[in-house]
Design a protein around this motif. Structure first.
Motif, mmCIF file in Angstrom:
data_model
loop_
_atom_site.group_PDB
_atom_site.id
_atom_site.type_symbol
_atom_site.label_atom_id
_atom_site.label_comp_id
_atom_site.label_asym_id
_atom_site.label_seq_id
_atom_site.Cartn_x
_atom_site.Cartn_y
_atom_site.Cartn_z
ATOM 1 N N PRO A 27 0.801 -1.220 0.000
ATOM 2 C CA PRO A 27 0.000 0.000 0.000
ATOM 3 C C PRO A 27 0.839 1.278 0.000
ATOM 4 O O PRO A 27 0.354 2.332 -0.377
ATOM 5 C CB PRO A 27 -0.844 -0.113 1.264
ATOM 6 N N ARG A 39 -9.372 -3.993 -3.555
ATOM 7 C CA ARG A 39 -10.629 -3.837 -2.813
ATOM 8 C C ARG A 39 -10.635 -4.762 -1.593
ATOM 9 O O ARG A 39 -10.969 -4.363 -0.475
ATOM 10 C CB ARG A 39 -11.838 -4.137 -3.695
ATOM 11 N N LEU A 66 -8.271 -3.476 1.042
ATOM 12 C CA LEU A 66 -8.836 -2.313 1.724
ATOM 13 C C LEU A 66 -9.991 -2.703 2.647
ATOM 14 O O LEU A 66 -10.174 -2.097 3.708
ATOM 15 C CB LEU A 66 -9.287 -1.265 0.707
ATOM 16 N N GLN A 67 -10.765 -3.708 2.270
ATOM 17 C CA GLN A 67 -11.838 -4.175 3.147
ATOM 18 C C GLN A 67 -11.283 -4.666 4.478
ATOM 19 O O GLN A 67 -11.889 -4.478 5.523
ATOM 20 C CB GLN A 67 -12.638 -5.288 2.467
ATOM 21 N N TRP A 75 -7.897 -4.007 5.688
ATOM 22 C CA TRP A 75 -6.901 -3.177 6.370
ATOM 23 C C TRP A 75 -7.011 -1.678 6.106
ATOM 24 O O TRP A 75 -6.070 -0.937 6.391
ATOM 25 C CB TRP A 75 -5.493 -3.645 6.011
ATOM 26 N N HIS A 76 -8.151 -1.207 5.598
ATOM 27 C CA HIS A 76 -8.279 0.236 5.339
ATOM 28 C C HIS A 76 -7.988 1.047 6.598
ATOM 29 O O HIS A 76 -7.348 2.098 6.542
ATOM 30 C CB HIS A 76 -9.674 0.567 4.789
ATOM 31 N N TRP A 77 -8.449 0.579 7.740
ATOM 32 C CA TRP A 77 -8.223 1.270 9.011
ATOM 33 C C TRP A 77 -6.736 1.518 9.249
ATOM 34 O O TRP A 77 -6.355 2.501 9.880
ATOM 35 C CB TRP A 77 -8.814 0.461 10.174
ATOM 36 N N LYS A 98 -5.208 3.756 5.502
ATOM 37 C CA LYS A 98 -5.972 4.849 4.886
ATOM 38 C C LYS A 98 -5.168 6.122 4.693
ATOM 39 O O LYS A 98 -5.466 6.905 3.794
ATOM 40 C CB LYS A 98 -7.239 5.131 5.672
ATOM 41 N N THR A 135 -10.839 3.722 -0.744
ATOM 42 C CA THR A 135 -11.568 3.061 0.330
ATOM 43 C C THR A 135 -12.087 1.730 -0.202
ATOM 44 O O THR A 135 -12.042 1.483 -1.413
ATOM 45 C CB THR A 135 -12.776 3.906 0.801
ATOM 46 N N PRO A 136 -12.637 0.890 0.669
ATOM 47 C CA PRO A 136 -13.237 -0.354 0.175
ATOM 48 C C PRO A 136 -14.409 -0.096 -0.774
ATOM 49 O O PRO A 136 -14.767 -0.966 -1.561
ATOM 50 C CB PRO A 136 -13.719 -1.050 1.451
ATOM 51 N N SER A 185 -14.383 2.301 -3.091
ATOM 52 C CA SER A 185 -13.923 2.954 -4.319
ATOM 53 C C SER A 185 -14.443 2.190 -5.529
ATOM 54 O O SER A 185 -14.584 0.958 -5.491
ATOM 55 C CB SER A 185 -12.395 2.995 -4.364
#
Length: 144
Positions: free
Chosen positions: A63, A105, A108-109, A111-113, A116, A123-124, A126
């Motif tokens: 990322p 996707r 991000l679902q 580990w987005h937290w 970010k 974001t998930p 997007s």
């Protein structure tokens, strides 16, 4: 120029602690210890990564972009994952940009937290188009 989002000093310290835990077999939110041969030094380099598993296949997602570990994986073509006493070798094959959107996707679902702050606003939720546009900035490797 290739995208790279360097960690802050606090993030480096936190990553070092989490890496040490992963090296002794303690995973925090899916972390794994990754060992890869350095492309310049030839010495083993150790980092902590989030291992993404989709339909039984494992992936490494960067990322932060074109990091040192990414460049080392590209040069070496193989990695070892797991704690110090049981590192499992795997061949790392870079995923094409066309195949990245769904993997990004999923990443991000999960580990987005955590990521970010350095994924350019993704974001998930997007859109596929946004993920496709961003794909060249985020290296992804399939492990075999």
């Amino acid at each position: 120029m290739a995208h790279y989002e360097p960690p802050s000093t606090a993030e480096r310290l936190g990553n070092a602690l989490i890496r040490r835990l992963a090296e002794v077999g303690i995973s925090i939110a899916g972390t794994r210890a990754l060992t890869v041969r350095g492309r310049k030094s030839g010495k083993d380099r150790n980092v902590v990564v989030n291992l993404l598993t989709v339909d039984g296949a494992d992936y490494l997602v960067a990322p932060r972009g074109n990091t040192e570990w990414v460049r080392n994986v590209r040069a070496a073509g193989e990695v070892r994952l797991g704690p110090r006493w049981h590192r499992i070798p795997a061949r790392a094959v870079e995923v094409s940009d066309d195949d990245k959107p769904e993997l990004l996707r999923r990443y991000l679902q999960k580990w987005h937290w955590q990521v970010k702050g350095y994924v350019g606003g993704l974001t998930p939720d997007s859109s596929d188009a946004e993920l496709r546009d961003a794909a060249p900035s985020f290296p992804v490797f399939s492990l075999r």
